[in-house]
Structure formats: C-alpha cells, structure tokens
Design a protein around this motif. Structure first.
Motif, PDB file in Angstrom:
ATOM      1  N   ASN A  27       0.814  -1.213   0.000  1.00 56.41           N
ATOM      2  CA  ASN A  27       0.000   0.000   0.000  1.00 56.41           C
ATOM      3  C   ASN A  27       0.852   1.269   0.000  1.00 56.41           C
ATOM      4  N   SER A  28       2.157   1.124  -0.251  1.00 57.12           N
ATOM      5  CA  SER A  28       3.021   2.301  -0.315  1.00 57.12           C
ATOM      6  C   SER A  28       2.680   3.116  -1.561  1.00 57.12           C
ATOM      7  N   THR A  29       3.055   4.361  -1.565  1.00 57.14           N
ATOM      8  CA  THR A  29       2.803   5.227  -2.713  1.00 57.14           C
ATOM      9  C   THR A  29       3.452   4.663  -3.975  1.00 57.14           C
ATOM     10  N   ASN A  30       4.670   4.172  -3.851  1.00 57.07           N
ATOM     11  CA  ASN A  30       5.347   3.599  -5.018  1.00 57.07           C
ATOM     12  C   ASN A  30       4.592   2.397  -5.576  1.00 57.07           C
ATOM     13  N   ALA A  31       4.128   1.524  -4.709  1.00 58.04           N
ATOM     14  CA  ALA A  31       3.396   0.335  -5.153  1.00 58.04           C
ATOM     15  C   ALA A  31       2.073   0.717  -5.803  1.00 58.04           C
ATOM     16  N   GLN A  72       1.105   0.034  -9.757  1.00 64.16           N
ATOM     17  CA  GLN A  72      -0.121  -0.666 -10.157  1.00 64.16           C
ATOM     18  C   GLN A  72      -0.946   0.182 -11.122  1.00 64.16           C
ATOM     19  N   PHE A  73      -1.050   1.480 -10.830  1.00 62.36           N
ATOM     20  CA  PHE A  73      -1.796   2.380 -11.705  1.00 62.36           C
ATOM     21  C   PHE A  73      -1.183   2.406 -13.099  1.00 62.36           C
TER      22      PHE A  73
END
Length: 121
Positions: free
Chosen positions: A5-9, A13-14
């Motif tokens: 759920n990190s910003t990078n992850a 995904q986006f």
C-alpha cells in the motif's frame, strides 16, 4: 521489499493498468536481464556459460536475474537427464523468443541515440 500500500506500489499498479508498456518494461528491467536473454538465444544456456559470457555479473545476481526471468515466463529451467550432478539449462519460452527481436531493435536504437550523440529533429 516494498509495502503493497506504499505510494510507489500504488503508482506502479496504476501505471501497469494504464499501459502494458510499463508492465513489459518491468519484466525486463534490470541491469543484466536483456543481456541474459540475448545470451541464452545465442546458445549460452547453462549457468557457467552465462557467467563466462557476462564476466562482470556476480553469481548471486545472475541467479536472481534468472529466477526473475523464469517467474515472468521468459525462460524455463530444464534439468538435463543423466548428468551428475544434475545439469540445468535455460530455454527461452515462446514469450522469450518473441522478445529477442525487440531487444535487437532496442539495441540498434541505442546505437543511434546513445547518450552523448547529437539528436536531430
């Protein structure tokens, strides 16, 4: 390892959902993967042959890169029967074979537009 759920992850995904190119690049990203795939396509399909072809890669990194290529179904690991110790060869899947001409095209593009070369519009 990064949290799911990190910003990078979340951003990754986006991007994967928006464009398959990002997913494709992620599969072959890494300093050595493209060279490994190309080397296997040229017949260097055993660990020691790859290590000989790519002398600057550590055995640990080579092993990790091979596992990642296997995870993405670009290569498969095949046991060679009747060898002691058991021999392993790496074989390109159809997905991996389809990747080789793309890598060659990218290589040609890089030769034309490598860093430091003048780009004309």
């Amino acid at each position: 390892m990064r949290k799911e759920n990190s910003t990078n992850a979340v951003n990754e995904q986006f991007l994967f959902q928006v464009c398959e190119l990002n997913s494709a690049i992620a599969m072959i990203s890494g300093r050595w993967k493209s060279q490994i795939v190309y080397s296997i396509s040229q017949g260097n399909n055993r660990f020691h042959l790859l290590k000989k072809e790519l002398p600057n890669i550590s055995e640990q990194v080579l092993g990790r890169q091979l596992k990642e290529l296997e995870k993405h179904a670009i290569i498969i690991k095949n046991e060679i029967p009747a060898t002691v110790p058991i021999g392993i060869e790496y074989i390109l899947t159809s997905k991996g074979k389809d990747l080789v001409p793309i890598l060659k095209t990218l290589c040609d593009w890089g030769k034309s537009y490598a860093e430091g070369k003048k780009i004309t519009i």
